[in-house]
Design a protein around this motif. Structure first.
Motif: not given
Length: 170
Positions: A58-67, A74-75, A81-83, A140-144
């Motif tokens: 459940g950990q982010f390995r890659l995240v695009s700059e736009s996400l 910051d990317r 970090a965990h999802a 769904t919803r994501l938290q900023t």
């Protein structure tokens, strides 16, 4: 070299030649894989879509700059970090497909169709079938980083060996 006789090379020379040939083959394959990885990295870094890769824990390995920009992070802060950093447990499981959240989180309960509920009500958690590949996208919803909840559509796809790659659309 340049010998034409059958006894020009002894067994040690033949083994050395075979070893050199195997090493050259491995080096060429490594070079090809490195080039392939550079191409994928360039694609991932330049595409304007909001993309992520989550591992089996459940950990982010890659995240695009736009996400990262959409979520106000910051990317580098999201990668590793965990999802649950950006999502409640049910939605975090959705980001990583159902069942990848580690034992510290509860997996969402499947609904009548066998899909996991994101834990949200109203339009959140609605699903639609993918037009081309049959995968389902979920609203769904994501938290900023500021704590705001933003409505998104998440379309996860499993990776060989575990984990998920996905697209997020707002």
């Amino acid at each position: 070299l340049g010998e034409t006789g059958t006894d020009a090379f002894d067994e040690t020379d033949t083994e050395l030649g075979q070893l050199l040939a195997v090493n050259a083959e491995v080096a060429f394959e490594r070079s090809r894989r490195t080039q392939e990885l550079r191409e994928y990295q360039t694609l991932f870094e330049t595409v304007e879509d909001e993309l992520y890769v989550v591992d089996g824990d459940g950990q982010f390995r890659l995240v695009s700059e736009s996400l990262a920009d959409t979520l106000g992070y910051d990317r580098s802060a999201l990668e590793g970090a965990h999802a649950t950093t950006v999502a409640a447990a049910g939605t975090a499981a959705l980001l990583g497909r159902e069942g990848v959240i580690d034992g510290s989180e509860t997996d969402p309960e499947p609904d009548a169709d066998g899909r996991a509920d994101s834990g949200e009500s109203g339009e959140d958690g609605e699903s639609r079938e993918g037009e081309e590949d049959g995968e389902s996208a979920r609203r769904t919803r994501l938290q900023t980083a500021d704590g705001d909840q933003i409505p998104v559509e998440v379309e996860p796809s499993p990776l060989p060996g575990g984990g998920t790659v996905g697209a997020v659309r707002d």
